[in-house]
Design an enzyme around this catalytic site. Structure first.
Site, short mmCIF file in Angstrom:
data_model
loop_
_atom_site.label_atom_id
_atom_site.label_comp_id
_atom_site.label_asym_id
_atom_site.label_seq_id
_atom_site.Cartn_x
_atom_site.Cartn_y
_atom_site.Cartn_z
N LYS A 158 0.88 -1.18 0.00
CA LYS A 158 0.00 0.00 0.00
C LYS A 158 0.91 1.22 0.00
O LYS A 158 1.28 1.74 1.06
CB LYS A 158 -0.92 -0.04 1.22
CG LYS A 158 -2.05 0.98 1.17
CD LYS A 158 -3.04 0.74 2.30
CE LYS A 158 -4.10 1.81 2.39
NZ LYS A 158 -5.06 1.83 1.28
N1 PPE Z 1 -7.84 -1.64 -2.78
C1 PPE Z 1 -7.31 -0.42 -2.73
C2 PPE Z 1 -6.60 0.12 -3.92
C3 PPE Z 1 -7.43 0.32 -1.55
O1 PPE Z 1 -6.90 1.54 -1.49
C4 PPE Z 1 -8.12 -0.22 -0.45
C5 PPE Z 1 -8.27 0.56 0.82
C6 PPE Z 1 -8.65 -1.52 -0.55
C7 PPE Z 1 -8.49 -2.20 -1.74
C8 PPE Z 1 -9.33 -2.20 0.59
O2 PPE Z 1 -8.41 -2.57 1.59
P1 PPE Z 1 -8.80 -2.64 3.13
O3 PPE Z 1 -9.05 -1.25 3.58
O4 PPE Z 1 -7.62 -3.26 3.80
O5 PPE Z 1 -10.03 -3.47 3.23
N2 PPE Z 1 -8.40 1.94 0.65
C9 PPE Z 1 -8.17 2.80 1.77
C10 PPE Z 1 -7.90 4.22 1.34
C11 PPE Z 1 -9.04 5.10 1.02
C12 PPE Z 1 -8.61 6.51 0.73
O6 PPE Z 1 -9.29 7.18 -0.06
O7 PPE Z 1 -7.60 6.98 1.30
C13 PPE Z 1 -9.26 2.66 2.81
O8 PPE Z 1 -10.33 2.11 2.54
O9 PPE Z 1 -9.03 3.05 3.95
#
Ligand code: PPE
Length: 315
Positions: A158
């Site tokens: 990330k």
């Molecule tokens: N894919 C991406 C590209 C992504 O950024 C997130 C989280 C996810 C999948 C889901 O991952 P998880 O949160 O572990 O279930 N995106 C984060 C960032 C949002 C933002 O705009 O900043 C979030 O949901 O916190």
């Protein structure tokens, strides 16, 4: 717009929100050198509790390892500092953003001479895709932008730089009147949203793209996989052709910010009956029961911030 909270943790001490600034020639500004997390802390009957803290801290450590960044703190120290952050800012619930950056020092692509600075911040963050989204669902499109390809920017990390790709997907979607865009991977199969993983239901079976489809290994994705297993909903992690989105009975996004958000149309084609489907609703109920503290926390997903006990992250 962002409402400040009082304090931000910087390299081991709390500083006022306004003082958490960096030099414009910090490595991260030119070259996108950051790894970060997004974590929610929920108000539960036992007080504020951080959702899947050890899993988020682990992913942060993984992201740092991939980019050869030494965070300088153990996972246990970071987890404890995040609990302290919620206490110091007196939050009932909040969104937590741990971020490690390559800071000021040298210029040039080589990051290795620049110090790694770690910050932990929190603020109040409402519903990511709008108040109505969780019940009503969102209208989305398939993006003309592909997701980052394997062996270019690592999708399992990330990293800040990945979000330039996410921004292209998001801006195109918003500009064309959609709430979000779904990106396909390098091979043309469904990958994920700009900030969410994706699931679909067809004939009672849940499908989600595998980690090899350039997706972030989402913590919410993992939570939904476990809840589905417990609810006896069959699950397959498999490559998903684009057109499967159009003929699915239900489609939804998962993410820390988005939680479980139903999708009601894709490219203006209604998903199923055009509103939240029964399996999506069942999974939402099970998910929200855990985070509201209404159901027992049988997986140990909640770390209450007022209870001082090891989070168990370094095991
Ligand atoms: N894919 C991406 C590209 C992504 O950024 C997130 C989280 C996810 C999948 C889901 O991952 P998880 O949160 O572990 O279930 N995106 C984060 C960032 C949002 C933002 O705009 O900043 C979030 O949901 O916190």
């Amino acid at each position: 717009m962002l409402t400040p909270t009082q304090r931000i943790w910087h390299n081991g001490r709390f500083i006022p929100w306004e003082q958490a600034t960096i030099h414009v020639l910090s490595h991260v500004v030119s070259y996108g050198t950051s790894v970060f997390e997004g974590i929610r802390c929920y108000a539960t009957p036992a007080g504020p509790a951080i959702f899947r803290l050890r899993d988020h801290v682990r992913r942060l450590a993984d992201s740092a390892k991939i980019y050869r960044m030494d965070l300088g703190y153990t996972r246990e120290q970071l987890a404890e500092a995040m609990q302290e952050l919620v206490r110091v800012n007196d939050m009932e619930s909040c969104y937590i953003r741990p971020i490690a950056i390559r800071a000021y020092g040298d210029m040039g692509v080589n990051p290795l001479n620049n110090p790694v600075d770690v910050y932990l911040a929190c603020w109040l963050w409402g519903k990511y895709l709008g108040e109505e989204a969780l019940a009503g669902g969102v209208d989305v499109c398939v993006s003309s932008w592909k997701r980052i390809a394997p062996n270019t920017l690592p999708a399992l990390a990330k990293a800040g730089a990945n979000y330039m790709n996410s921004q292209l997907i998001k801006m195109e979607a918003i500009t064309n009147g959609y709430a979000e865009g779904i990106a396909l991977d390098e091979a043309g199969y469904v990958s994920e949203g700009s900030g969410e993983n994706i699931f679909l239901v067809r004939d009672g079976r849940l499908h989600t793209p595998p980690l090899g489809a350039s997706v972030l290994p989402g913590v919410t994705r993992d939570s939904v996989l476990r809840l589905a297993h417990d609810l006896d909903i069959p699950v397959v992690e498999t490559i998903v052709p684009r057109e499967m989105l159009y003929i699915a009975d239900e489609v939804f996004f998962t993410g820390t910010a988005a939680e479980i958000t139903p999708i009601r149309s894709i490219d203006r084609i209604p998903v199923g009956k055009g509103h939240r489907g029964p399996i999506t609703e069942k999974l939402q109920k099970a998910f929200f029961a855990v985070i509201d503290g209404a159901a027992p926390d049988r997986y140990g997903w909640l770390s209450p911030v007022h209870v001082r006990q090891p989070v168990g992250v370094d095991k």
